[in-house]
Design a protein around this motif. Sequence first.
Motif, PDB file in Angstrom:
ATOM      1  N   UNK A 294       7.908  13.783 -10.430  1.00 28.61           N
ATOM      2  CA  UNK A 294       8.970  14.544  -9.714  1.00 28.61           C
ATOM      3  C   UNK A 294       8.891  14.388  -8.280  1.00 28.61           C
ATOM      4  N   UNK A 295      10.102  13.976  -7.725  1.00 21.78           N
ATOM      5  CA  UNK A 295      10.030  13.912  -6.154  1.00 21.78           C
ATOM      6  C   UNK A 295      10.119  15.480  -5.699  1.00 21.78           C
ATOM      7  N   UNK A 296      10.344  15.439  -4.342  1.00 21.92           N
ATOM      8  CA  UNK A 296      10.516  16.557  -3.589  1.00 21.92           C
ATOM      9  C   UNK A 296      12.098  17.126  -3.699  1.00 21.92           C
ATOM     10  N   UNK A 297      12.325  18.224  -3.859  1.00 17.36           N
ATOM     11  CA  UNK A 297      13.919  18.897  -4.008  1.00 17.36           C
ATOM     12  C   UNK A 297      14.414  18.380  -2.587  1.00 17.36           C
ATOM     13  N   UNK A 298      15.587  18.070  -2.497  1.00 16.71           N
ATOM     14  CA  UNK A 298      16.340  18.030  -1.131  1.00 16.71           C
ATOM     15  C   UNK A 298      15.984  19.288  -0.345  1.00 16.71           C
TER      16      UNK A 298
ATOM     17  N   UNK B  94       0.743  -1.231  -0.027  1.00 22.26           N
ATOM     18  CA  UNK B  94      -0.032  -0.230   0.068  1.00 22.26           C
ATOM     19  C   UNK B  94       0.752   1.145   0.027  1.00 22.26           C
ATOM     20  N   UNK B  95       1.803   1.277   0.921  1.00 22.76           N
ATOM     21  CA  UNK B  95       2.625   2.288   0.971  1.00 22.76           C
ATOM     22  C   UNK B  95       3.509   2.758  -0.459  1.00 22.76           C
ATOM     23  N   UNK B  96       3.988   1.463  -1.243  1.00 17.48           N
ATOM     24  CA  UNK B  96       4.582   1.882  -2.492  1.00 17.48           C
ATOM     25  C   UNK B  96       3.535   2.304  -3.516  1.00 17.48           C
TER      26      UNK B  96
ATOM     27  N   UNK C 168       3.918   5.697  -5.488  1.00 20.40           N
ATOM     28  CA  UNK C 168       3.673   5.797  -6.993  1.00 20.40           C
ATOM     29  C   UNK C 168       2.544   6.773  -7.284  1.00 20.40           C
ATOM     30  N   UNK C 169       1.466   6.690  -6.739  1.00 16.22           N
ATOM     31  CA  UNK C 169       0.482   7.500  -7.123  1.00 16.22           C
ATOM     32  C   UNK C 169       0.673   9.033  -6.827  1.00 16.22           C
ATOM     33  N   UNK C 170       1.406   9.067  -5.839  1.00 14.36           N
ATOM     34  CA  UNK C 170       1.993  10.564  -5.120  1.00 14.36           C
ATOM     35  C   UNK C 170       2.696  11.068  -6.582  1.00 14.36           C
TER      36      UNK C 170
END
Length: 82
Positions: A68-72, A53-55, A59-61
């Motif tokens: 794109x992820x969150x910049x450091x 579920x966490x994965x 992936x949905x996020x």
Amino acid sequence: MSTREHAHDLIDQLPEAQLSALVGLLETILDPIAPTLENAPLDDELETEAERQAVAEARGWLKKNGGKGVPHDQAMRRLVLD
């Protein structure tokens, strides 16, 4: 003659079998963690439903945010570590 040149001369004198062993030693000196990682057992534990579920959530996020992820620096601010 420099130490580097002397090392090269010595290496040139080694038979192939010893040369292979020396390469392994030099790789370990340069990256001491690599052999540990290479010899580490595979993770053979089954994935839990919570992990699945966490994965899926992650992936949905990512999909929702254009992959794109969150910049450091932004992540550090969110965690108040900046």
